[in-house]
Design an enzyme around this catalytic site. Sequence first.
Site, PDB file in Angstrom:
ATOM      1  NE  ARG A  68     -24.461 -23.988 -23.761  1.00  0.00           N
ATOM      2  CZ  ARG A  68     -23.108 -24.225 -23.734  1.00  0.00           C
ATOM      3  NH1 ARG A  68     -22.253 -23.420 -24.134  1.00  0.00           N
ATOM      4  NH2 ARG A  68     -23.119 -25.521 -23.431  1.00  0.00           N
TER       5      ARG A  68
ATOM      6  CG  ASP B  77     -15.597 -23.712 -24.244  1.00  0.00           C
ATOM      7  OD1 ASP B  77     -16.327 -23.964 -23.410  1.00  0.00           O
ATOM      8  OD2 ASP B  77     -15.691 -24.279 -25.471  1.00  0.00           O
TER       9      ASP B  77
ATOM     10  CG  ASP C 272     -19.327 -23.354 -26.037  1.00  0.00           C
ATOM     11  OD1 ASP C 272     -19.560 -23.390 -24.805  1.00  0.00           O
ATOM     12  OD2 ASP C 272     -19.073 -24.412 -26.661  1.00  0.00           O
TER      13      ASP C 272
END
Length: 153
Positions: free
Chosen positions: A84, A98, A96
Amino acid sequence: MTIIYIGVGSNIGDRHQNIERARQLLITGGIAVKRVSPLYESKAICRPGETMPDFLNGVFEIETNLSPEDLLDKLEAVERELGRKEKGNWQPRTIDLDLLLYGNEVIQTKRLKVPHPDIEKRWFVVKPLVDLNPKLMHPTLKKRMEELYANLH
């Protein structure tokens, strides 16, 4: 130790392998990954007129002694290790990660917002949270995840 929930998603490459590799990197980084939700296919949220590959999404339930900021550093390091380049750029991504919920804490800094904004609007976040802990309370909305999920239908 604090129970923490991490949203995980991937929409390029071997999505299952990307998520598994992220889990392994967190473990080798000293984070206890206690449980992993089922994974769900979801349409990517894009800018108007744009498209990108579908995501595979889920949630990791973890425990760690890291502070929220130090945990965020670790999550971003794992994202970089898995390819990333930037956060928040509306681009396809190998991974991803989070920080969704950090115990019952509410954190509002320039760099970090916990609970993660818009959890209640994203079925692909709420459903995996329900799978792990339907009675889990959203610290600011004061609703259980099962209630938030019911409101999405």
